[in-house]
Design an enzyme around this catalytic site. Sequence first.
Site, PDB file in Angstrom:
ATOM      1  N   SER A   1      47.354  41.674  42.765  1.00  0.00           N
ATOM      2  CA  SER A   1      47.549  41.552  41.377  1.00  0.00           C
ATOM      3  C   SER A   1      48.746  40.956  41.278  1.00  0.00           C
ATOM      4  O   SER A   1      49.576  41.043  42.330  1.00  0.00           O
ATOM      5  CB  SER A   1      48.121  43.029  40.350  1.00  0.00           C
ATOM      6  OG  SER A   1      49.389  43.319  41.225  1.00  0.00           O
TER       7      SER A   1
ATOM      8  N   ASP B   1      43.597  39.646  41.335  1.00  0.00           N
ATOM      9  CA  ASP B   1      43.287  40.767  40.823  1.00  0.00           C
ATOM     10  C   ASP B   1      43.917  40.670  39.490  1.00  0.00           C
ATOM     11  O   ASP B   1      44.746  40.354  39.350  1.00  0.00           O
ATOM     12  CB  ASP B   1      44.101  41.949  41.143  1.00  0.00           C
ATOM     13  CG  ASP B   1      42.773  42.873  40.240  1.00  0.00           C
ATOM     14  OD1 ASP B   1      41.959  43.099  39.685  1.00  0.00           O
ATOM     15  OD2 ASP B   1      43.566  44.531  40.641  1.00  0.00           O
TER      16      ASP B   1
ATOM     17  N   GLU C   1      36.391  38.612  32.506  1.00  0.00           N
ATOM     18  CA  GLU C   1      36.156  39.557  31.953  1.00  0.00           C
ATOM     19  C   GLU C   1      35.609  39.275  30.674  1.00  0.00           C
ATOM     20  O   GLU C   1      36.138  38.980  29.264  1.00  0.00           O
ATOM     21  CB  GLU C   1      37.227  40.732  32.545  1.00  0.00           C
ATOM     22  CG  GLU C   1      36.999  41.997  31.684  1.00  0.00           C
ATOM     23  CD  GLU C   1      37.891  42.947  32.217  1.00  0.00           C
ATOM     24  OE1 GLU C   1      38.653  43.112  33.493  1.00  0.00           O
ATOM     25  OE2 GLU C   1      38.405  43.975  31.428  1.00  0.00           O
TER      26      GLU C   1
ATOM     27  N   HIS D   1      42.061  52.023  33.044  1.00  0.00           N
ATOM     28  CA  HIS D   1      42.047  52.010  34.707  1.00  0.00           C
ATOM     29  C   HIS D   1      43.680  52.794  34.714  1.00  0.00           C
ATOM     30  O   HIS D   1      43.940  53.335  34.155  1.00  0.00           O
ATOM     31  CB  HIS D   1      43.713  50.398  34.693  1.00  0.00           C
ATOM     32  CG  HIS D   1      42.625  49.110  34.594  1.00  0.00           C
ATOM     33  ND1 HIS D   1      42.677  49.109  33.631  1.00  0.00           N
ATOM     34  CD2 HIS D   1      42.907  48.860  36.079  1.00  0.00           C
ATOM     35  CE1 HIS D   1      41.162  47.073  34.456  1.00  0.00           C
ATOM     36  NE2 HIS D   1      41.606  47.782  35.852  1.00  0.00           N
ATOM     37  N   GLY D   2      44.048  53.533  36.113  1.00  0.00           N
ATOM     38  CA  GLY D   2      45.390  54.074  36.172  1.00  0.00           C
ATOM     39  C   GLY D   2      44.435  55.575  36.552  1.00  0.00           C
ATOM     40  O   GLY D   2      43.954  55.793  37.050  1.00  0.00           O
TER      41      GLY D   2
ATOM     42  N   ILE E   1      39.567  49.952  43.792  1.00  0.00           N
ATOM     43  CA  ILE E   1      39.756  51.417  43.681  1.00  0.00           C
ATOM     44  C   ILE E   1      41.775  50.555  44.316  1.00  0.00           C
ATOM     45  O   ILE E   1      41.381  50.425  45.204  1.00  0.00           O
ATOM     46  CB  ILE E   1      39.189  51.266  44.542  1.00  0.00           C
ATOM     47  CG1 ILE E   1      37.159  51.858  44.386  1.00  0.00           C
ATOM     48  CG2 ILE E   1      39.819  53.146  44.849  1.00  0.00           C
ATOM     49  CD1 ILE E   1      36.912  52.545  45.336  1.00  0.00           C
TER      50      ILE E   1
END
Length: 313
Positions: A52, A84, A136, A182-183, A259
């Site tokens: 990321s 990412d 996306e 997310h998270g 993941i």
Amino acid sequence: MNMALVTSTEMFKKAYEGGYAIGAFNVNNMEIIQGITEAAKEVQSPLILQVSSGARKYASHTYLMKLIEAAIIETDLPICLHLDHGDTFELCKSCIDGGFTSVMIDGSHHPYKENIELTRKVVEYAHKHGVVVEGELGRLAGIEDAVNVSAEDASYTRPDEVLDFVTRTGVDSLAIAIGTSHGAYKFKPGTKPQLRFDILEEIQARLPGFPIVLHGASSVIQEFVTMINTHGGNMPGAVGIPEDMLRKAASMAVCKINIDSDLRLAMTGTIRKYFVEHPDHFDPRQYLKPAREAIKQMVKHKIVNVLGSDGKA
Ligand code: G3H
Ligand code: 13P
Ligand code: ZN
């Protein structure tokens, strides 16, 4: 360098045909890279390591490239290095110029037309350099890079947009929103998460053979939340994406499953437990060793029991 870094093109083609998915695991430091790649080597799985913008700031581009180069030498596996959630053309360009083989341009926060323009620009540059691009459409709930998207602001991908988006941008894969998040705090305890397989089926019908990506796919393994909370932590309860749903998605058009949170929980739980059990220890190798092993076991579990990519390297 880059001797064996590959794009995800071949991986996705085989995964689509074989009804399995490739794990895309987030990396931030040496122990995480070692845990993931040692697991993949043991079960002979292809791998996507993703970075990321926060990870790249934390560890620096050069360190990450060199650590991944070492992992390729040690494992001899096909590894794809992916950005990412790239949010600007400049960030994507910098990763492409610096040797990544895949980038995500996440224009999902922009209006549709702007998402297309930004994504198209990245694709043009990436393809000239032999790099593949993930776009996306739709908006996941949850936290990424300190941006918190509330459940109300999240929106499912519209199947009637996907063919137009893919054709006009030229992306190589598409991340969609069908209910993942997310998270570590995805759904409140007691909630039964539902993925919209009807939307996935419709997207698959409109884009036959095209690789689909699922973000926010950690299952929030309770063993590690409990381990954190019984060793001085105080995490609120949460529910993740059930692994049987991910297996089902992997058997459909989903070729890449992201993941991160499950690895963070495994690493943090293991370190917390170590400190409680060994309050007098202070050598970082002593607690990072079991943390690395916990990541390895988690990744092996995901590859063998969820993704189905073992033996496909
Ligand atoms: O989706 C986001 C990933 O889990 C990366 O998280 O931006 O905190 O590195 P990060
Ligand atoms: P999780 O937070 O569910 O692990 O999702 C990670 C992700 O989507 C990275 O892009
Ligand atoms: Zn994500």
